[in-house]
Scaffold this active site. Structure first.
Site, mmCIF file in Angstrom:
data_model
loop_
_atom_site.group_PDB
_atom_site.id
_atom_site.type_symbol
_atom_site.label_atom_id
_atom_site.label_comp_id
_atom_site.label_asym_id
_atom_site.label_seq_id
_atom_site.Cartn_x
_atom_site.Cartn_y
_atom_site.Cartn_z
ATOM 1 N N ASP A 29 0.819 -1.214 0.000
ATOM 2 C CA ASP A 29 0.000 0.000 0.000
ATOM 3 C C ASP A 29 0.854 1.266 0.000
ATOM 4 O O ASP A 29 0.664 2.156 -0.833
ATOM 5 C CB ASP A 29 -0.944 0.014 1.209
ATOM 6 C CG ASP A 29 -2.026 -1.047 1.101
ATOM 7 O OD1 ASP A 29 -1.854 -1.992 0.318
ATOM 8 O OD2 ASP A 29 -3.034 -0.937 1.816
ATOM 9 N N ASP A 84 -7.903 5.321 11.731
ATOM 10 C CA ASP A 84 -6.539 5.844 11.680
ATOM 11 C C ASP A 84 -6.431 7.162 10.932
ATOM 12 O O ASP A 84 -5.622 8.018 11.285
ATOM 13 C CB ASP A 84 -5.599 4.809 11.061
ATOM 14 C CG ASP A 84 -5.165 3.757 12.064
ATOM 15 O OD1 ASP A 84 -5.318 3.999 13.273
ATOM 16 O OD2 ASP A 84 -4.657 2.702 11.649
ATOM 17 N N ARG A 103 -0.540 5.881 17.058
ATOM 18 C CA ARG A 103 -0.716 6.903 16.013
ATOM 19 C C ARG A 103 -0.218 8.290 16.412
ATOM 20 O O ARG A 103 0.380 8.989 15.588
ATOM 21 C CB ARG A 103 -2.183 6.957 15.574
ATOM 22 C CG ARG A 103 -2.726 5.675 14.935
ATOM 23 C CD ARG A 103 -1.685 4.898 14.198
ATOM 24 N NE ARG A 103 -2.245 3.780 13.428
ATOM 25 C CZ ARG A 103 -1.543 2.707 13.113
ATOM 26 N NH1 ARG A 103 -0.288 2.593 13.541
ATOM 27 N NH2 ARG A 103 -2.079 1.757 12.388
ATOM 28 N N SER A 144 -5.903 -8.122 7.389
ATOM 29 C CA SER A 144 -4.857 -7.104 7.505
ATOM 30 C C SER A 144 -4.346 -7.067 8.935
ATOM 31 O O SER A 144 -5.076 -7.364 9.879
ATOM 32 C CB SER A 144 -5.385 -5.728 7.098
ATOM 33 O OG SER A 144 -6.413 -5.309 7.973
#
Length: 403
Positions: free
Chosen positions: A18, A127, A98, A181
């Site tokens: 990605d 996210d 994050r 994922s």
């Protein structure tokens, strides 16, 4: 439409399919220079391949930073002082990573003179919100590029086709639909999507990677002692460890004993429900240990107020408000409560369970003299009569007045 005024972008880059596609897409769509930033948060992957791939794709400025100690010391530990659980269960392993990634990304953007930052989060998840709230809190005028909200590469097949056309190396196991994922760091590993999308179906065994099946864990329990100073764990079995070392050790102990598995359907901030499989072995032990030492060192009022604040605090972290004034305000109250949260907790680890079986502290509020079932000289049981009658007064008045 691409903003042609953007000349330089700092991309949060993993080296996977990605973000590698994003890297080339940014170069093409924005005709800009891309700086890559890869954070080592203890995800357990070799990061040098990310550097080599970025170099191959023409990136001149590449940042690969070991942030493990900062992650645990300045983000995980403050969160665990609060005993934070989102929706009563989730230990916030992805959420708490994050703000640190965003913080470092903004620092790099200022260092290299970048106009913008970019991330690989999709337009469906949490996210994107976490990254961007942090960006704007730290640098209000920063420009943000979120390719998943701009491009038309909205399937795995299209990503792979784009990668092949642009000669972007693709790992062989990515040449098909991934079964799920994964996101990983030193606190946890999570899995979602594909084979996990039906919440009725039990997660297959191969989803789990950090913990043994509790049924196959050792038949003999493991006992450990965790020492705390002012709310933070500092040693295991008498051995002083750095924050990252300590969490690594707890992960090892928890993983061997099948501790920390969670199958959760949660409420995303954007409004939908999602199903995730989480493994947080060290964090699960740490939470039990911290609550154990608090049980003898916190006053009742402190402890109950902390439990009232915790859901709000956890929600702020989950939703991306780490750098908000309200999170900092709650954190100040939590940290003030930890002044005397020091001592040692003994825990029993056994087949997926972690139990506190002992606790001691030089600041313990536990008084055996007061709670003993034997005769004592410190507590007059007759005092309880007036205490109860005064507390019952409003109940008695209400009953007399209303029947």
């Amino acid at each position: 439409m691409a903003d042609k005024t953007i000349k330089k972008v700092v991309l949060a880059y993993s080296g996977g399919l990605d973000t590698s596609v994003i890297l080339r897409w940014l170069q093409d769509a924005y005709n800009c220079e891309v700086v890559t930033f890869t954070a080592d948060l203890g995800q357990g992957e070799e990061l040098e391949p990310a550097r080599k791939k970025a170099e191959m794709m023409g990136v001149k400025e590449i940042f690969i930073d070991d942030l493990r100690e900062e992650f645990v010391r300045d983000f995980v530990f403050p969160m665990f002082r609060a005993n934070a659980l989102y929706e009563g269960l989730y230990l916030l392993g992805t959420s708490i990573a994050r703000p640190l990634i965003s913080k470092r990304q903004i620092e790099i953007a200022e260092q290299v003179g970048a106009d913008a930052v970019a991330h690989g989060a999709t337009g469906k998840g949490n996210d994107q919100v976490r990254f961007e709230l942090a960006y704007y809190a730290l640098k209000p005028d920063i420009k943000v590029i979120a390719p998943w909200r701009e491009w038309d590469l909205n399937s795995r097949t299209k990503l792979i086709d784009y990668a092949e056309k642009n000669q972007i190396p693709i790992a062989k196991d990515k040449r098909g639909e991934a079964p799920f994922s994964v996101d990983a760091n030193l606190l946890h590993i999570s899995a979602e999507g594909k084979v996990l999308e039906d919440p009725w179906e039990e997660a297959p065994d191969y989803v789990y990677s950090r913990t043994v099946d509790p049924e196959k864990a050792p038949d003999k329990p493991t006992y450990i002692e965790v020492e705390f100073e002012k709310g933070d764990a500092v040693a295991i079995d008498g051995v002083t460890l750095s924050p990252a070392e300590l969490l690594t050790k707890l992960n090892e102990l928890g993983g061997k004993n099948g501790i920390g598995r969670l199958d959760l359907v949660e409420n995303r901030y954007v409004g939908m429900k999602s199903r995730g499989i989480y493994e947080t072995p060290g964090g699960t032990i740490l939470l039990a240990a911290h609550r154990g030492i608090e049980s003898i060192t916190l006053d009742r009022g402190q402890a109950h107020l902390k439990d009232e604040l915790m859901p709000r605090y956890a929600e702020l972290i989950y939703n991306g408000y780490w750098f908000s004034p309200e999170r900092e305000m709650i954190q100040a109250a939590i940290d003030a409560s930890q002044k005397y949260v020091s001592g040692t907790v003994r825990l029993k680890l056994y087949k997926g369970n972690v139990d506190v079986v002992g606790r001691k502290s030089p600041f313990s509020l536990y008084s055996a003299a007061h709670v003993t079932f034997e005769e004592d000289t410190v507590y007059d049981q007759r005092d309880a009569q007036g205490f109860i009658k005064l507390n019952a007064l409003r109940l008695r008045l209400a009953k007399n007045a209303r029947g």
